[in-house]
Enzyme design. Structure first.
Site, mmCIF file in Angstrom:
data_model
loop_
_atom_site.group_PDB
_atom_site.id
_atom_site.type_symbol
_atom_site.label_atom_id
_atom_site.label_comp_id
_atom_site.label_asym_id
_atom_site.label_seq_id
_atom_site.Cartn_x
_atom_site.Cartn_y
_atom_site.Cartn_z
ATOM 1 N N THR A 1 -41.797 -33.919 54.106
ATOM 2 C CA THR A 1 -41.901 -35.109 54.879
ATOM 3 C C THR A 1 -42.401 -34.576 56.255
ATOM 4 O O THR A 1 -41.579 -33.930 56.843
ATOM 5 C CB THR A 1 -40.657 -36.084 54.841
ATOM 6 O OG1 THR A 1 -40.549 -36.459 53.368
ATOM 7 C CG2 THR A 1 -40.926 -37.279 55.683
ATOM 8 N N GLY B 243 -44.959 -39.545 54.837
ATOM 9 C CA GLY B 243 -43.826 -39.546 53.952
ATOM 10 C C GLY B 243 -44.290 -39.795 52.524
ATOM 11 O O GLY B 243 -44.628 -38.912 51.719
ATOM 12 N N GLU C 29 -36.945 -35.323 39.757
ATOM 13 C CA GLU C 29 -36.220 -35.465 40.833
ATOM 14 C C GLU C 29 -35.721 -37.189 40.893
ATOM 15 O O GLU C 29 -34.763 -37.551 41.178
ATOM 16 C CB GLU C 29 -37.171 -35.473 42.111
ATOM 17 C CG GLU C 29 -36.414 -35.717 43.429
ATOM 18 C CD GLU C 29 -37.238 -35.715 44.609
ATOM 19 O OE1 GLU C 29 -38.500 -34.699 44.580
ATOM 20 O OE2 GLU C 29 -36.833 -36.055 45.816
ATOM 21 N N GLY D 281 -13.435 -59.003 55.091
ATOM 22 C CA GLY D 281 -13.507 -58.328 56.213
ATOM 23 C C GLY D 281 -13.129 -56.561 56.167
ATOM 24 O O GLY D 281 -13.751 -55.764 56.784
HETATM 25 C C1 LIG Z 1 -31.318 -39.183 54.319
HETATM 26 C C2 LIG Z 1 -32.818 -38.724 54.004
HETATM 27 C C3 LIG Z 1 -33.044 -37.435 53.288
HETATM 28 C C4 LIG Z 1 -34.225 -37.051 53.178
HETATM 29 N N1 LIG Z 1 -34.560 -35.745 52.514
HETATM 30 C C5 LIG Z 1 -35.691 -34.999 52.385
HETATM 31 C C6 LIG Z 1 -36.079 -33.931 52.114
HETATM 32 O O1 LIG Z 1 -34.808 -33.221 52.063
HETATM 33 N N2 LIG Z 1 -37.375 -33.434 52.300
HETATM 34 C C7 LIG Z 1 -38.394 -34.030 52.333
HETATM 35 O O2 LIG Z 1 -39.393 -33.529 52.492
HETATM 36 N N3 LIG Z 1 -38.058 -35.510 52.903
HETATM 37 C C8 LIG Z 1 -36.935 -35.996 52.670
HETATM 38 N N4 LIG Z 1 -36.545 -37.375 53.326
HETATM 39 C C9 LIG Z 1 -37.646 -38.100 53.421
HETATM 40 C C10 LIG Z 1 -38.079 -39.179 52.424
HETATM 41 O O3 LIG Z 1 -38.683 -38.573 51.282
HETATM 42 C C11 LIG Z 1 -39.135 -40.188 53.003
HETATM 43 O O4 LIG Z 1 -38.402 -40.956 53.988
HETATM 44 C C12 LIG Z 1 -39.577 -41.051 52.104
HETATM 45 O O5 LIG Z 1 -40.587 -40.473 51.179
HETATM 46 C C13 LIG Z 1 -40.302 -42.163 52.654
HETATM 47 O O6 LIG Z 1 -41.400 -41.884 53.655
HETATM 48 P P1 LIG Z 1 -41.473 -42.363 55.036
HETATM 49 O O7 LIG Z 1 -39.874 -42.173 55.650
HETATM 50 O O8 LIG Z 1 -42.509 -41.661 55.952
HETATM 51 O O9 LIG Z 1 -41.718 -43.787 55.036
HETATM 52 P P2 LIG Z 1 -43.381 -44.442 54.900
HETATM 53 O O10 LIG Z 1 -44.002 -43.715 53.714
HETATM 54 O O11 LIG Z 1 -43.757 -44.705 56.124
HETATM 55 O O12 LIG Z 1 -42.753 -45.815 54.384
HETATM 56 C C14 LIG Z 1 -42.786 -46.970 55.136
HETATM 57 C C15 LIG Z 1 -42.682 -48.171 54.095
HETATM 58 O O13 LIG Z 1 -43.826 -48.395 53.597
HETATM 59 C C16 LIG Z 1 -43.708 -48.747 52.198
HETATM 60 N N5 LIG Z 1 -45.013 -48.107 51.527
HETATM 61 C C17 LIG Z 1 -45.605 -46.933 51.676
HETATM 62 N N6 LIG Z 1 -46.832 -46.752 50.908
HETATM 63 C C18 LIG Z 1 -46.834 -47.867 50.269
HETATM 64 C C19 LIG Z 1 -47.732 -48.237 49.400
HETATM 65 N N7 LIG Z 1 -48.837 -47.497 48.987
HETATM 66 N N8 LIG Z 1 -47.690 -49.550 48.879
HETATM 67 C C20 LIG Z 1 -46.941 -50.497 49.376
HETATM 68 N N9 LIG Z 1 -45.905 -50.028 50.386
HETATM 69 C C21 LIG Z 1 -45.532 -48.699 50.573
HETATM 70 C C22 LIG Z 1 -42.678 -47.948 51.872
HETATM 71 O O14 LIG Z 1 -42.046 -48.437 50.737
HETATM 72 C C23 LIG Z 1 -41.669 -48.150 52.985
HETATM 73 O O15 LIG Z 1 -41.042 -49.488 52.781
HETATM 74 C C24 LIG Z 1 -35.356 -38.023 53.377
HETATM 75 C C25 LIG Z 1 -35.256 -38.998 53.837
HETATM 76 C C26 LIG Z 1 -33.903 -39.623 54.109
HETATM 77 C C27 LIG Z 1 -33.731 -40.904 54.814
#
Ligand SMILES: Cc1cc2nc3c(=O)[nH]c(=O)nc-3n(C[C@H](O)[C@H](O)[C@H](O)COP(=O)(O)OP(=O)(O)OC[C@H]3O[C@@H](n4cnc5c(N)ncnc54)[C@H](O)[C@@H]3O)c2cc1C
Length: 380
Positions: free
Chosen positions: A127, A132, A242, A340
């Site tokens: 990411t 993401g 995963e 609460g």
């Molecule tokens: C605590 C935590 C640990 C993590 N650990 C790792 C890790 O170890 N390694 C790593 O690489 N990543 C990691 N991640 C990242 C995680 O995989 C991403 O946050 C996740 O894939 C979502 O990507 P984004 O945050 O960019 O959100 P976005 O992709 O920007 O999504 C935002 C919103 O848009 C929606 N959306 C996206 N595409 C579509 C679509 N085609 N149709 C409809 N809705 C859509 C999503 O569902 C979401 O609601 C971690 C995240 C967190 C919060």
């Protein structure tokens, strides 16, 4: 419902792992939450006890236990003590397998023994701030310079980001082909590799989620996993497992939250009688227990399919979608029944609630899971 039995050996493994958690994890949970990170020592202790990468071949120092039920047992036991900071399952069954599946013999011999002993902690960095769900949009690049690559870019939200010693980093490897992504093994101490902030989060507070930066990092060709243009394909291969892990954890975490709620409603008196005696409480608890039971059957079936090499991405997505949404409903109702008290940090249901929110987002969000399932329905 009685679950399909585990083997005698697996039951003993569960007992041993539970004892390990009560000795090496439970006494430290509060301190880890305060610190925002677990002790790296806990990985070493898990390694010492044979709990890391136990699927690895004996020639690499593992136990050769490829049956996913061993990992399932560990995922469930961690969830049942409400532990969300010690990311050993990510180390074991998300990152380690990339080295196993796509690494050369030389890479396995070089890296796996440290991962098994817990000296080397693993992470995966896909990411980025602007990529993401849509991984194809990543900007990190790896330029081919013959015997090495020059890696540039940044990653965010990386689990084990501070503790990690070895990261599988995804980066674009061919400027003429946007789908050409390579997986690069980046080691602690490589020049140009640095860590940013340990990110403050709503939940899972003892997990060291962090930013990683790569500035002209020289990655030797010997640290490339497989073909440097097929990383996308490699990542996709790991995703069903995963999601199986994520779904397994969500159902066990729902069970944990259900148990916390059950204990509470039996004790709590309102208007002169136990909260558990009100029809609303009884109906809600009955509904939750039914949904958890049904979800558990689906988890166990998916594990069976996975062990037989037949778990499809769509079925893994169905599990991840349903289990994470179920966990969300159970923790929410759990907080409500606590009143609460449920909003107070000192009650574990409060942490279970904030810990749960992310499970609908990471490892593929609910919306992405629905996309995967919908694609298989021939909707035209
Ligand atoms: C605590 C935590 C640990 C993590 N650990 C790792 C890790 O170890 N390694 C790593 O690489 N990543 C990691 N991640 C990242 C995680 O995989 C991403 O946050 C996740 O894939 C979502 O990507 P984004 O945050 O960019 O959100 P976005 O992709 O920007 O999504 C935002 C919103 O848009 C929606 N959306 C996206 N595409 C579509 C679509 N085609 N149709 C409809 N809705 C859509 C999503 O569902 C979401 O609601 C971690 C995240 C967190 C919060």
């Amino acid at each position: 419902m009685q679950r399909k039995p585990f083997t005698e050996e697996q039951n003993m493994f569960r007992e041993a792992f539970r004892a390990f958690l009560h000795k090496e994890v439970v006494p430290h949970q509060e301190r880890w939450l305060e610190a925002g990170i677990v002790d790296r020592e806990v990985f070493r202790k898990a390694g010492e006890n044979g709990f890391l990468l136990c699927w690895a071949d004996e020639r690499d120092g593992g136990l050769g236990l490829r049956d996913f039920r061993y990992e399932q047992i560990m995922i469930e036991e961690l969830a049942l003590i409400g532990e969300t900071g010690f990311a050993m399952n990510l180390h074991n069954r998300i990152v380690g397998p990339y080295i196993d599946r796509f690494g050369s013999d030389e890479q396995k011999q070089r890296f796996l023994p440290g991962c098994i002993s817990g000296e080397t902690i693993l992470g995966v960095a896909m990411t980025e701030p602007d990529a993401g769900s849509d991984l194809a949009g990543m900007r990190a690049t790896a330029q081919d310079r013959g015997d090495h690559f020059i890696l540039n870019g940044s990653k965010t939200y990386i689990t084990n980001g501070m503790l990690g010693d070895l990261f599988v980093v995804a980066a674009k490897s061919d400027p003429s082909n946007p789908r050409a992504i390579g997986l690069f093994l980046v080691e602690r101490g490589m020049e140009g590799f640095s860590r940013g902030r340990k990110l403050k989060k709503m939940g899972q507070r003892s997990q060291d989620t962090a930013e990683l930066f790569f500035e002209n990092v020289v990655v030797p060709r010997a640290n490339v996993l497989g073909d440097e243009t097929r990383g996308f394909h490699y990542l996709m291969q790991g995703l069903a497992e995963e999601r199986l892990q994520a779904g397994t954890r969500c159902v066990a975490a729902a069970q944990y939250a259900f148990g916390l709620t059950l204990d509470f409603i039996r004790e709590r008196k309102v208007f002169g009688q136990a909260l558990s005696q009100y029809q609303n409480t009884r109906f809600e608890m009955a509904q939750m227990s039914t949904e958890i039971d049904l979800a558990q059957v689906y988890v166990d079936r998916c594990v069976e399919e996975h062990n037989a090499g037949r778990l499809t991405p769509e079925d893994a997505a169905r599990l991840k979608l349903f289990a994470s949404e179920l966990q969300g409903r159970v923790v929410d109702k759990g907080v409500q029944f606590h009143g609460g008290a449920g909003y107070m940090d000192e009650y574990p249901i409060s942490r279970a609630y904030t810990d749960a929110r992310v499970t609908r987002i990471f490892a593929g969000s609910s919306e992405i899971m629905k996309e995967i399932i919908a694609r298989s329905l021939d909707l035209k």
